[in-house]
Design an enzyme around this catalytic site. Sequence first.
Site, short mmCIF file in Angstrom:
data_model
loop_
_atom_site.label_atom_id
_atom_site.label_comp_id
_atom_site.label_asym_id
_atom_site.label_seq_id
_atom_site.Cartn_x
_atom_site.Cartn_y
_atom_site.Cartn_z
N ASN A 251 3.94 -3.54 -5.09
CA ASN A 251 3.32 -2.81 -6.31
C ASN A 251 4.62 -2.19 -7.22
O ASN A 251 5.47 -1.70 -6.54
CB ASN A 251 2.40 -1.96 -5.59
CG ASN A 251 1.32 -2.51 -4.89
OD1 ASN A 251 0.83 -3.61 -5.08
ND2 ASN A 251 0.65 -1.72 -4.17
N HIS B 186 9.70 4.35 -3.15
CA HIS B 186 10.72 3.73 -2.50
C HIS B 186 10.32 2.15 -2.22
O HIS B 186 9.34 2.04 -1.60
CB HIS B 186 10.64 4.61 -1.13
CG HIS B 186 11.71 4.13 -0.24
ND1 HIS B 186 12.33 5.06 0.85
CD2 HIS B 186 12.40 2.90 0.21
CE1 HIS B 186 13.25 4.45 1.35
NE2 HIS B 186 13.26 3.08 1.35
N HIS C 287 9.18 -1.33 -1.44
CA HIS C 287 8.77 -1.90 0.04
C HIS C 287 7.59 -2.89 -0.32
O HIS C 287 7.17 -3.00 -1.42
CB HIS C 287 7.82 -0.67 0.67
CG HIS C 287 6.71 0.03 0.05
ND1 HIS C 287 7.01 0.79 -1.10
CD2 HIS C 287 5.35 -0.20 0.31
CE1 HIS C 287 5.56 1.33 -1.41
NE2 HIS C 287 4.74 0.68 -0.97
N HIS D 105 4.55 -5.51 0.71
CA HIS D 105 3.27 -5.64 1.75
C HIS D 105 3.15 -6.94 2.12
O HIS D 105 3.58 -7.93 1.60
CB HIS D 105 2.03 -5.23 0.93
CG HIS D 105 1.86 -3.85 0.62
ND1 HIS D 105 1.28 -3.01 1.23
CD2 HIS D 105 2.77 -3.27 -0.63
CE1 HIS D 105 1.37 -1.67 0.42
NE2 HIS D 105 2.26 -1.94 -0.58
#
Length: 115
Positions: free
Chosen positions: A87, A98, A100, A102
């Site tokens: 995202n 931060h 990341h 998924h």
Amino acid sequence: MSEPSIFTRIYNGEIPSEIVAETENVFAIRDIAPKAPVHLLVIPKSQDYRDVVELAAGDPALLAEVVGLANSLAHEHTGGDFRLIFNTGADAGQTVFHVHAHVLGGGLTEGSLGA
């Protein structure tokens, strides 16, 4: 210096979570609000990059490490079939700035997850 992100706090042991995998620069945890039977987060230990676009421009090798760990986890938890989602921006659903990834899997079908 900005405040530590929730992911930095998790990695530092300030917030409880099970680290399911780790490399030199990246770690993975289970999402606390899973959207699929398998929903893991793969996170750089450094909070230097807000999103995947910044990460790709600033440290392509670290991005490759994120993707590599995501792939390893997918093979371990889903037989190798998975969705990898980053995202990017609040309007795209990013709530923690931060970077990341998924990792989602486990019997997903086209159109599941609203995609």
